[in-house]
Design a protein around this motif. Sequence first.
Motif, mmCIF file in Angstrom:
data_model
loop_
_atom_site.group_PDB
_atom_site.id
_atom_site.type_symbol
_atom_site.label_atom_id
_atom_site.label_comp_id
_atom_site.label_asym_id
_atom_site.label_seq_id
_atom_site.Cartn_x
_atom_site.Cartn_y
_atom_site.Cartn_z
ATOM 1 N N VAL A 1 14.125 8.000 0.930
ATOM 2 C CA VAL A 1 15.423 7.467 0.509
ATOM 3 C C VAL A 1 16.213 6.982 1.718
ATOM 4 O O VAL A 1 16.842 5.916 1.690
ATOM 5 C CB VAL A 1 16.225 8.522 -0.285
ATOM 6 C CG1 VAL A 1 17.670 8.064 -0.485
ATOM 7 C CG2 VAL A 1 15.562 8.776 -1.634
ATOM 8 N N GLU B 1 17.457 3.090 2.566
ATOM 9 C CA GLU B 1 18.830 2.699 2.878
ATOM 10 C C GLU B 1 18.894 1.922 4.187
ATOM 11 O O GLU B 1 19.633 0.935 4.305
ATOM 12 C CB GLU B 1 19.739 3.934 2.937
ATOM 13 C CG GLU B 1 20.015 4.569 1.587
ATOM 14 C CD GLU B 1 20.846 3.678 0.675
ATOM 15 O OE1 GLU B 1 21.530 2.751 1.168
ATOM 16 O OE2 GLU B 1 20.805 3.906 -0.557
ATOM 17 N N ALA C 1 12.903 11.447 -6.548
ATOM 18 C CA ALA C 1 14.255 10.947 -6.282
ATOM 19 C C ALA C 1 14.209 9.517 -5.757
ATOM 20 O O ALA C 1 15.042 8.677 -6.137
ATOM 21 C CB ALA C 1 14.965 11.865 -5.286
ATOM 22 N N PHE C 2 13.225 9.235 -4.904
ATOM 23 C CA PHE C 2 13.085 7.870 -4.380
ATOM 24 C C PHE C 2 12.762 6.897 -5.507
ATOM 25 O O PHE C 2 13.381 5.828 -5.615
ATOM 26 C CB PHE C 2 11.982 7.839 -3.324
ATOM 27 C CG PHE C 2 11.633 6.454 -2.863
ATOM 28 C CD1 PHE C 2 12.457 5.766 -1.984
ATOM 29 C CD2 PHE C 2 10.485 5.819 -3.329
ATOM 30 C CE1 PHE C 2 12.147 4.470 -1.570
ATOM 31 C CE2 PHE C 2 10.161 4.537 -2.923
ATOM 32 C CZ PHE C 2 11.003 3.857 -2.040
ATOM 33 N N ASN C 3 11.799 7.262 -6.336
ATOM 34 C CA ASN C 3 11.409 6.369 -7.442
ATOM 35 C C ASN C 3 12.570 6.118 -8.391
ATOM 36 O O ASN C 3 12.791 4.984 -8.844
ATOM 37 C CB ASN C 3 10.223 6.971 -8.206
ATOM 38 C CG ASN C 3 8.942 6.977 -7.390
ATOM 39 O OD1 ASN C 3 8.793 6.224 -6.431
ATOM 40 N ND2 ASN C 3 8.016 7.843 -7.768
ATOM 41 N N GLU C 4 13.313 7.176 -8.695
ATOM 42 C CA GLU C 4 14.459 7.020 -9.585
ATOM 43 C C GLU C 4 15.544 6.159 -8.950
ATOM 44 O O GLU C 4 16.205 5.366 -9.633
ATOM 45 C CB GLU C 4 15.000 8.403 -9.962
ATOM 46 C CG GLU C 4 14.049 9.174 -10.877
ATOM 47 C CD GLU C 4 14.358 10.664 -10.952
ATOM 48 O OE1 GLU C 4 15.414 11.075 -10.390
ATOM 49 O OE2 GLU C 4 13.554 11.410 -11.545
ATOM 50 N N LYS C 5 15.687 6.275 -7.643
ATOM 51 C CA LYS C 5 16.703 5.483 -6.947
ATOM 52 C C LYS C 5 16.386 3.996 -7.013
ATOM 53 O O LYS C 5 17.240 3.185 -7.377
ATOM 54 C CB LYS C 5 16.815 5.919 -5.489
ATOM 55 C CG LYS C 5 17.849 5.114 -4.703
ATOM 56 C CD LYS C 5 18.017 5.633 -3.307
ATOM 57 C CE LYS C 5 19.096 4.865 -2.570
ATOM 58 N NZ LYS C 5 20.413 4.915 -3.243
ATOM 59 N N ILE C 6 15.155 3.625 -6.661
ATOM 60 C CA ILE C 6 14.845 2.189 -6.644
ATOM 61 C C ILE C 6 14.826 1.607 -8.055
ATOM 62 O O ILE C 6 15.069 0.412 -8.243
ATOM 63 C CB ILE C 6 13.516 1.891 -5.919
ATOM 64 C CG1 ILE C 6 12.324 2.515 -6.643
ATOM 65 C CG2 ILE C 6 13.581 2.353 -4.464
ATOM 66 C CD1 ILE C 6 10.976 2.070 -6.081
ATOM 67 N N SER D 1 16.964 2.339 -10.367
ATOM 68 C CA SER D 1 18.330 2.203 -10.881
ATOM 69 C C SER D 1 19.279 1.489 -9.921
ATOM 70 O O SER D 1 20.403 1.170 -10.306
ATOM 71 C CB SER D 1 18.904 3.586 -11.205
ATOM 72 O OG SER D 1 18.937 4.405 -10.055
ATOM 73 N N ASP D 2 18.855 1.245 -8.695
ATOM 74 C CA ASP D 2 19.732 0.657 -7.685
ATOM 75 C C ASP D 2 19.921 -0.833 -7.963
ATOM 76 O O ASP D 2 18.946 -1.595 -7.963
ATOM 77 C CB ASP D 2 19.123 0.861 -6.292
ATOM 78 C CG ASP D 2 20.130 0.627 -5.179
ATOM 79 O OD1 ASP D 2 20.866 -0.371 -5.246
ATOM 80 O OD2 ASP D 2 20.158 1.424 -4.237
ATOM 81 N N SER E 1 10.179 -3.503 -3.958
ATOM 82 C CA SER E 1 11.582 -3.803 -4.259
ATOM 83 C C SER E 1 11.973 -5.082 -3.553
ATOM 84 O O SER E 1 11.664 -5.275 -2.380
ATOM 85 C CB SER E 1 12.501 -2.660 -3.756
ATOM 86 O OG SER E 1 12.166 -1.435 -4.358
#
Length: 209
Positions: A139, A143, A181-186, A188-189, A206
Motif C-alpha cells: 500500500v 501511494e 488490504a492492497f487489493n481492496e484499495k486498488i 476502490s481507489d 492499475s
Amino acid sequence: MSANEYIQRLFGAEDEVLQAVRQSIIDREMPTISVSPEVGTYLTMLVKMSGAQSVLEIGALGGYSGICLARGMSEDGKLTSLELEVEYAQLAHQNLIGAGFGGRVIYRVGEALVSLQQLEAEGEKFDLFFIDADKGNYVNYFEWALKLANPGALILADNVLWGGRVYDQENQEESTQMLRAFNEKIASDDRVESMLLPIGDGLSVSRVK
C-alpha cells in the motif's frame, strides 16, 4: 492441468537468457521467487503497449523481471531498480549486462521507502511501476507510485493472489491481510482504474487517471 499450467505452457516459454538468470539465483542460494514466465512475458507486453520510457521496479532480486521490463522499452528507455540487498542488486546488474541492458538500468540499494523519497526530491517521474517486494509495504509503495507517476502511468504488482490465501477467509496471516488490504484499495481507489489478473501468483494492473 490447471488454468495456470495451461497458460504457462502456451505463453510462458523462457529463452536461454532468462533460464540463466533463474540458474544464477539458484547457484547463489537466493530465494527462488522471480516472477513466473508468463508474468514476465506480460510485463514486456505492457511496457511495449504503454510506450513506457521511464520504468521503476521495486524489488530486483536476480534481475529476471528487470530484463522482462527492459525488453519492452525502446533504446532510449531507462529502468530504475530499487533493491534492499547489495548482493541481489549486484547479481541483477550482472544479469542485465549479460542481457544487453546494462546501460539502461540504475540500481538504488537500501530501504525502498527511503529511495522513493529521494526520487521525489530529485523530481523523477515514471511511466510504469512494478512492485514485487515486501508485501507489508504494498500500500505504501502504491501511494508513492501515485506521487511519482506521469499521467496515465501503469502501476503493476505481483503476488496479489498469494497462492490463493487472499481469498481463503480462514487465513489471517499478517502478509495475507496486507495483500487483501492492497487489493481492496486498488479496487476502490478513484485515482486509478484497476484489474487483478489470475496469471502467475496474481498480477494487478492499475492505470493512473
